[in-house]
Design a protein around this motif. Structure first.
Motif, PDB file in Angstrom:
ATOM      1  N   PRO A 161      78.647 -64.419  23.404  1.00 36.16           N
ATOM      2  CA  PRO A 161      78.005 -63.239  22.827  1.00 36.16           C
ATOM      3  C   PRO A 161      79.084 -62.186  22.606  1.00 36.16           C
ATOM      4  CG  PRO A 161      77.626 -63.307  25.184  1.00 36.16           C
ATOM      5  CD  PRO A 161      78.395 -64.558  24.840  1.00 36.16           C
TER       6      PRO A 161
ATOM      7  N   SER B  54      71.296 -58.427  29.594  1.00 32.55           N
ATOM      8  CA  SER B  54      71.214 -59.821  29.174  1.00 32.55           C
ATOM      9  C   SER B  54      71.590 -60.747  30.309  1.00 32.55           C
ATOM     10  CB  SER B  54      72.126 -60.086  27.967  1.00 32.55           C
ATOM     11  OG  SER B  54      73.480 -59.891  28.316  1.00 32.55           O
TER      12      SER B  54
ATOM     13  N   SER C 276      66.110 -65.166  22.708  1.00 31.98           N
ATOM     14  CA  SER C 276      66.806 -66.189  23.477  1.00 31.98           C
ATOM     15  C   SER C 276      67.607 -67.051  22.516  1.00 31.98           C
ATOM     16  CB  SER C 276      65.816 -67.055  24.270  1.00 31.98           C
ATOM     17  OG  SER C 276      65.121 -66.278  25.220  1.00 31.98           O
TER      18      SER C 276
ATOM     19  N   THR D 159      73.315 -64.691  30.792  1.00 30.02           N
ATOM     20  CA  THR D 159      74.000 -65.814  30.143  1.00 30.02           C
ATOM     21  C   THR D 159      74.318 -66.873  31.179  1.00 30.02           C
ATOM     22  OG1 THR D 159      75.081 -64.218  28.666  1.00 30.02           O
ATOM     23  CG2 THR D 159      75.924 -66.481  28.662  1.00 30.02           C
TER      24      THR D 159
ATOM     25  N   LEU E  30      74.243 -61.934  19.134  1.00 29.59           N
ATOM     26  CA  LEU E  30      73.860 -63.191  19.770  1.00 29.59           C
ATOM     27  C   LEU E  30      75.049 -64.153  19.807  1.00 29.59           C
ATOM     28  CD1 LEU E  30      70.336 -63.857  18.245  1.00 29.59           C
ATOM     29  CD2 LEU E  30      70.860 -63.165  20.589  1.00 29.59           C
TER      30      LEU E  30
ATOM     31  N   SER F 110      74.931 -61.798  34.704  1.00 38.11           N
ATOM     32  CA  SER F 110      74.021 -60.718  34.338  1.00 38.11           C
ATOM     33  C   SER F 110      74.849 -59.530  33.862  1.00 38.11           C
ATOM     34  CB  SER F 110      73.160 -60.294  35.535  1.00 38.11           C
ATOM     35  OG  SER F 110      72.362 -61.363  35.990  1.00 38.11           O
ATOM     36  N   ARG F 111      74.626 -59.089  32.649  1.00 36.95           N
ATOM     37  CA  ARG F 111      75.405 -57.986  32.078  1.00 36.95           C
ATOM     38  C   ARG F 111      74.695 -56.664  32.314  1.00 36.95           C
ATOM     39  NH1 ARG F 111      76.191 -55.866  25.979  1.00 36.95           N
ATOM     40  NH2 ARG F 111      78.174 -54.753  26.254  1.00 36.95           N
TER      41      ARG F 111
ATOM     42  N   ARG G 284      68.848 -58.117  38.672  1.00 32.62           N
ATOM     43  CA  ARG G 284      68.456 -57.521  37.387  1.00 32.62           C
ATOM     44  C   ARG G 284      68.119 -56.069  37.668  1.00 32.62           C
ATOM     45  NH1 ARG G 284      63.740 -59.449  33.016  1.00 32.62           N
ATOM     46  NH2 ARG G 284      64.049 -57.681  31.599  1.00 32.62           N
TER      47      ARG G 284
ATOM     48  N   TYR H  86      71.222 -68.056  26.629  1.00 29.24           N
ATOM     49  CA  TYR H  86      71.360 -66.605  26.545  1.00 29.24           C
ATOM     50  C   TYR H  86      70.002 -65.949  26.350  1.00 29.24           C
ATOM     51  CZ  TYR H  86      73.011 -62.059  24.752  1.00 29.24           C
ATOM     52  OH  TYR H  86      73.258 -60.718  24.560  1.00 29.24           O
ATOM     53  N   ASP H  87      69.707 -64.943  27.169  1.00 28.95           N
ATOM     54  CA  ASP H  87      68.501 -64.130  27.015  1.00 28.95           C
ATOM     55  C   ASP H  87      68.908 -62.676  26.860  1.00 28.95           C
ATOM     56  OD1 ASP H  87      66.677 -66.211  27.251  1.00 28.95           O
ATOM     57  OD2 ASP H  87      66.520 -66.005  29.424  1.00 28.95           O
ATOM     58  N   ASP H  88      68.474 -62.053  25.770  1.00 29.42           N
ATOM     59  CA  ASP H  88      68.673 -60.623  25.547  1.00 29.42           C
ATOM     60  C   ASP H  88      67.399 -59.912  25.995  1.00 29.42           C
ATOM     61  OD1 ASP H  88      68.607 -58.019  24.303  1.00 29.42           O
ATOM     62  OD2 ASP H  88      70.270 -58.671  23.028  1.00 29.42           O
ATOM     63  N   PHE H  89      67.486 -59.178  27.104  1.00 26.70           N
ATOM     64  CA  PHE H  89      66.289 -58.562  27.668  1.00 26.70           C
ATOM     65  C   PHE H  89      65.778 -57.406  26.812  1.00 26.70           C
ATOM     66  CE2 PHE H  89      68.081 -60.070  31.935  1.00 26.70           C
ATOM     67  CZ  PHE H  89      67.304 -61.213  31.918  1.00 26.70           C
TER      68      PHE H  89
END
Length: 256
Positions: free
Chosen positions: A45, A220, A243, A222, A31, A19-20, A209, A235-238
């Motif tokens: 990413p 994000s 995705s 990963t 991405l 979790s970034r 999160r 990968y999910d970019d919140f």
């Protein structure tokens, strides 16, 4: 940044999820895509500001970065020399995961890499070697000294960035992880990503999160899934809601 978990897979291989946590004013990450580095295909990413990343993987090795070593420190920016010639960090720590792949093997990186001039960081290196799960190495640089430890690759692990979370909060987060594992016979990729999304969500500032009033939040998520036949990055970019999924196939695995 950030939070990372490692889980051995029941039939060999491992799952790394990251979790970034970052300021929302930072330029949006690019991405994940495949890059060629030192003759290897690497997926990650990319941070357009520093040119680095927080997690990168070949078909053999995954490398993950967290800011800070053991305790919080005073950030030193910008990179290079200050106006009076005083030394500043020589480059972003986000380049360190990529530097691992400039060496013939991760072991050579661990023996030869000089982090002098960089801000403190924690680097996690996982390899498909050794036990059925692989090999897991933790490197911590406190700005003066390197600490390198092999972790048990057949057990789950969690790390939280020392720059964002106090020792008490880190211990609390480890408790969330243990409680979650207690209810998971064989944690799936989906369940692990759900843990990173919802664990501790009644404490927004310290949840896995997280979301803080100062504009610092989890941007994000990963996951890198290593198995014998393939390596898959999810990968999910919140922030954008995008995705992305990439796979290194068995043929890539054989040559990486």
């Amino acid at each position: 940044m950030c939070t990372a978990t490692y889980l051995p897979r029941p039939h060999g291989g491992f799952l790394f999820t990251h979790s970034r946590d970052e300021k929302t004013v930072r330029p949006a990450a690019l991405l994940p895509r495949t890059y060629l580095r030192n003759g290897q295909e690497i997926v990650y990413p990319k941070d357009p500001q520093g040119g680095g990343t927080w997690i990168a993987s070949s078909s053999y090795t995954t490398v993950c970065l967290l800011n800070g070593a053991f305790t919080a420190h005073q950030p030193q920016l910008p990179y290079g020399s200050g106006p009076g010639g005083e030394p500043q960090p020589r480059h972003s720590r986000g380049l360190v995961p990529l530097h691992v792949f400039d060496y013939d093997t991760p072991d050579n990186f661990l023996r030869q890499y000089d982090p002098s001039g960089l801000e403190p960081f924690t680097l996690l290196i996982t390899q498909m070697a050794g036990s059925p799960a692989g090999r897991l190495t933790e490197l911590r640089w406190n700005g003066k000294r390197l600490f390198i430890n092999d972790k048990d690759p057949d057990r789950p692990h969690i790390w939280s960035s020392a720059t964002l979370y106090t020792p008490d909060v880190i211990e609390q987060r480890e408790g969330w992880f243990r409680d979650w594992l207690h209810h998971q016979l064989q944690p799936s990729v989906e369940a692990t990503r759900a843990f990173h999304t919802y664990a501790g969500d009644d404490d927004a500032e310290n949840a896995i999160r997280m979301n803080r009033p100062n504009g610092l939040m989890t941007l994000s998520l990963t996951s890198v899934v290593h198995q014998d036949e393939a390596v898959e990055l999810l990968y999910d970019d919140f922030m954008s809601g995008q995705s992305h999924q990439l796979t290194l196939t068995r043929s890539d695995y054989a040559t990486a």
